[in-house]
Design an enzyme around this catalytic site. Structure first.
Site, PDB file in Angstrom:
ATOM      1  CD  GLU A  31      -3.217   0.387   2.352  1.00 29.16           C
ATOM      2  OE1 GLU A  31      -4.003  -0.194   1.670  1.00 29.16           O
ATOM      3  OE2 GLU A  31      -2.898   0.973   3.426  1.00 29.16           O
ATOM      4  CD  GLU A  76      -2.759   0.884  -4.593  1.00 25.78           C
ATOM      5  OE1 GLU A  76      -2.498   0.150  -3.725  1.00 25.78           O
ATOM      6  OE2 GLU A  76      -3.722   1.192  -5.089  1.00 25.78           O
ATOM      7  CB  CYS A  95      -7.003  -2.730   6.258  1.00 26.35           C
ATOM      8  SG  CYS A  95      -5.629  -2.055   5.638  1.00 26.35           S
ATOM      9  CB  SER A 103      -5.176   0.701  -1.257  1.00 24.35           C
ATOM     10  OG  SER A 103      -4.499  -0.123  -1.380  1.00 24.35           O
ATOM     11  CE  LYS A 138     -10.612  -8.067   8.265  1.00 25.75           C
ATOM     12  NZ  LYS A 138      -9.780  -7.879   7.122  1.00 25.75           N
ATOM     13  CD  GLU A 161     -11.439  -8.452   3.744  1.00 27.79           C
ATOM     14  OE1 GLU A 161     -11.149  -9.109   4.888  1.00 27.79           O
ATOM     15  OE2 GLU A 161     -11.045  -7.930   3.135  1.00 27.79           O
ATOM     16  CD  GLU A 199     -14.196  -9.891  -5.065  1.00 31.60           C
ATOM     17  OE1 GLU A 199     -14.994 -10.706  -5.516  1.00 31.60           O
ATOM     18  OE2 GLU A 199     -14.602  -8.782  -4.505  1.00 31.60           O
ATOM     19  CB  CYS A 210      -9.498  -4.069  14.488  1.00 30.99           C
ATOM     20  SG  CYS A 210      -9.156  -3.642  12.913  1.00 30.99           S
TER      21      CYS A 210
END
Lengths: 209, 500
Positions: free
Chosen positions: B184, B187, B204, B224, B263, B266, B271, B408
């Site tokens: 990141e 990037e 994230c 990102s 999560k 996710e 993908e 978190c």
């Protein structure tokens, strides 16, 4: 009504334990039914502070016993209201108790769980339905009643005891847990000073015909 | 004496949704309609009249789990029924929630579907190489589930417990966080120097990513392209890790322990796989790991401290602070500063990104560049900022967004507190414990983590290189018509800062 002065107008947030214990007569938690949203945060807070003997910490994950609080949110139509012991000056529950397990200490009506024989006389006597008889837990385990066995199963039966609001007498400070926990400020600690002439109240509410 | 209504409850009521397995539910037979959940929902996904059972609009829900955290309506199993009836009703509810049958804790109206039964079943399957990773925010909170004070730091006991639960390798999401910083950070530098969509947002937090996909689909190229640390590590486990351990990726069962209810969503995104293998097979929350440890009879607090496995379990302080709001930003600056200027960062503790406000902004002098950064904690604070990006009025370079109020450590899968007054206290203790952990580590910058250096030398080549692109980066998808009209007046704390 002149003999009774309701102290509801006093700033409750500044009223600590010392104020409560020095009160002449009873104090109790009173609810503003119109604003209760039924979230049961009071019940959970009550349970949390009364379950220290069962190893219960701050997290729900530490709870291994059923949640049995001493305040109950009840619903009537569209209205929710938390109900708990009014710490009656003449404590009908104490009158009904055959073993003197109920006593008054500094205006707080208390049940001694050890002395209680679970006869439920107090439950029947309470005009508010604020007393519940439930299983006693210690260290997260069911307490059994010596001598009381299920004959067919050959096992001791759980010990039960009456429980009700004690105004968080053991927490040594501040407001009762339910008052602190209420997100809507529905609950307040009221202190009612002693009325030496209870008959006069009866005249107001039940005039002789 | 109970308010619980006894409406026959079928499966919890859900509306049509773009994902097939809704994770957040409200039990209509228990919900009293207090709507405290609606008060904490950042996206108004909780619908219903006061006093009536609420429903979750799964199309809007970002699965942050804050409703699950705040719900205090528990099932009074003892009321109005026989003990046998109460026990059977409880078992039924546990089944609905995919929770193990022997859990003793109270059940609340708002809940999330669990995965522990699925994981424990898979753990007994022979011929599998079982791998687990643990998020940074678990080690500062799981001890609370065993009655310890808020924020008690237990990475060693956690690793020991996971080993005793049967995992062959105990890895650490913190390593994934270090990789994220490499990717990141690179990037960001590339976007700043070569001209890419700015501001660049972190990616994230899955609740934030889902929020952007639903509410601001036109801004997705500002995110990102990095996968989250969990997914990055998951992908490395079945490639680099598989090579090191000489196991077939097909035989690897990869579990992640997360503080987060989103999560699982996710991890299930189509993908999120490489070469036909899911990056992460299953996600458990902090609470679920605690259930598992208790169920297995492990005396957590008396476990010896054990190390995470090498190399995918060795992390820097920068990786560990991902668990708090501002942590990704701080970790990125620690690395980005040194990569851009080729100079040592004079001070590692970057106080200007640490804080509790919903939005914090700062300007950081990085060599010639005046890097403008912002940190958002709590999605309700993101609207205003994103509106400015949409209008082209937002000149920040880098923005960290975390869905939960303190990052978190305050996630939906973290230990649930019984008293609201403990919340702030718990968050502060967990946060200070994470920062303390970072301060006590020898390596505190991702690019100085020797295992990260080795990973790039041996396997990945360079950040944003071909292998990285294949394994560690992802795409996002539009999930909705865009933002509903709403306003956000969250005040921002303006802080100017120069590192020198």
């Amino acid at each position: 009504m002149s003999g009774t002065r309701n102290a509801l107008s006093r700033p409750m947030s500044r009223m600590g334990a010392a104020d409560r214990t020095s009160a002449v007569a009873s104090s109790f938690v009173v609810a503003d039914a119109g604003h209760c949203i039924g979230c049961k945060a009071c019940e959970l807070a009550c349970f949390a502070v009364h379950s220290q003997t069962n190893g219960i910490g701050a997290s729900v994950g530490t709870v291994s016993v059923p949640v049995v609080p001493k305040v109950y949110v009840v619903r009537a139509g569209d209205t929710y209201v938390p109900v708990q012991c009014r710490h009656c000056e003449n404590a009908p529950c104490a009158h009904a108790c055959p073993v003197q397990a109920i006593r008054q200490e500094n205006g707080v009506v208390m049940i001694d769980e050890e002395l209680c024989i679970s006869c439920t006389s107090c439950v029947l006597a309470c005009p508010f339905g604020a007393i519940e008889v439930s299983t006693v837990y210690r260290e997260g385990r069911v307490m059994t009643q010596p001598g009381l066995t299920d004959r067919a199963a050959h096992k001791a039966l759980p010990r039960t005891a009456a429980g009700k609001c004690d105004l968080c007498a053991d927490t040594n400070g501040g407001q009762p847990a339910c008052v602190e926990a209420c997100p809507n400020d529905v609950l307040r600690l009221a202190i009612v000073e002693s009325d030496p002439l209870p008959e006069r109240r009866r005249e107001v509410f039940f005039p002789r015909l | 004496m109970s308010i619980t209504t006894n409406n026959a409850s079928s499966a919890p009521c859900m509306e049509t949704t773009d994902y097939t397995n809704p994770i957040i539910h409200i039990d209509p037979s228990m919900c009293t309609g207090c709507r405290r959940c609606a008060g904490v929902c950042p996206v108004d996904a909780i619908e219903g009249q006061p006093g009536e059972p609420q429903t979750v609009n799964a199309d809007r829900c970002v699965i942050c789990g804050q409703c699950v955290q705040i719900c205090s309506v528990y099932a009074s199993d003892w009321a109005g029924s026989s003990p046998q009836e109460a026990a059977s009703r409880r078992q039924e509810r546990l089944r609905e929630r995919d929770m193990p049958a022997d859990i003793g804790e109270p059940l609340f109206a708002a809940y999330y579907s669990g995965s522990l039964n699925k994981v424990t079943d898979m753990m007994t399957k022979p011929g599998q190489f079982r791998i687990v990773q643990c998020a940074p925010a678990i080690r500062v909170s799981i001890a609370e589930e065993f009655g310890m004070p808020f924020g008690t730091l237990t990475p060693g006991k956690m690793a020991a417990a996971l080993r005793r639960l049967g995992f062959d390798r105990v890895y650490d999401t913190n390593f994934g966080a270090d990789v994220t910083i490499m990717e990141e950070g690179t990037e960001l530098i590339r976007r700043v120097t070569e001209g890419g969509p700015l501001p660049m947002f972190t990616s994230c937090c899955p609740a934030w990513v889902r929020f952007a996909e639903i509410e601001y689909p036109d801004l997705l190229d500002h995110l990102s392209s990095c996968k989250s640390p969990m997914q990055m590590l998951g992908s490395l486990v079945k490639t680099y890790g598989a090579q090191l351990d000489e196991v077939e990726p097909a035989n690897i069962y990869s579990v992640a322990i997360m503080p987060c209810t989103c999560k699982q969503f996710e991890c299930d995104r189509p993908e999120m796989e490489s070469d036909g293998y899911r990056d992460v097979d299953e996600v458990l929350t902090t609470r679920e790991l605690a259930y598992w440890i208790k169920k297995s009879g492990i005396d957590f607090m008396n476990l010896p401290d054990e190390e995470f496995d090498s190399p995918l379990g060795r992390y820097s302080g920068a990786g560990s602070i991902f668990g708090v709001t501002g942590g990704v930003m701080e970790a990125a600056i620690r690395t980005g500063y040194e990569l851009l200027t080729n100079e040592k960062l004079p001070k590692l503790q970057l106080d200007f990104v640490r804080g509790e406000e919903g939005i914090r902004v700062a300007e950081v002098q990085v060599g010639e560049l005046e890097l403008k950064v912002a940190v958002v904690a709590g999605l309700q604070h993101a609207y205003g900022l994103l509106d400015r990006v949409q209008a082209g009025e937002c000149d920040y370079h880098f923005i960290e967004v975390m869905g939960c109020p303190a990052g978190c450590i305050s996630g939906g899968g973290q230990p649930k507190l019984m008293l609201e007054k403990h919340r702030i206290e718990a968050y502060r203790a967990r946060k200070s414990s994470i920062y303390g952990h970072d301060a006590g580590l020898q390596v505190r910058k991702s690019h100085e983590n020797p295992h990260i250096i080795k990973l790039y030398d041996e396997f990945l080549g360079e950040p944003l290189g071909h292998v990285s692109h294949h394994l560690l980066h992802t795409t996002f998808q539009k999930r909705g018509p865009g933002k509903q009209s709403r306003s956000c007046d969250a005040p921002a704390k303006e802080t100017g800062s120069s590192i020198h």
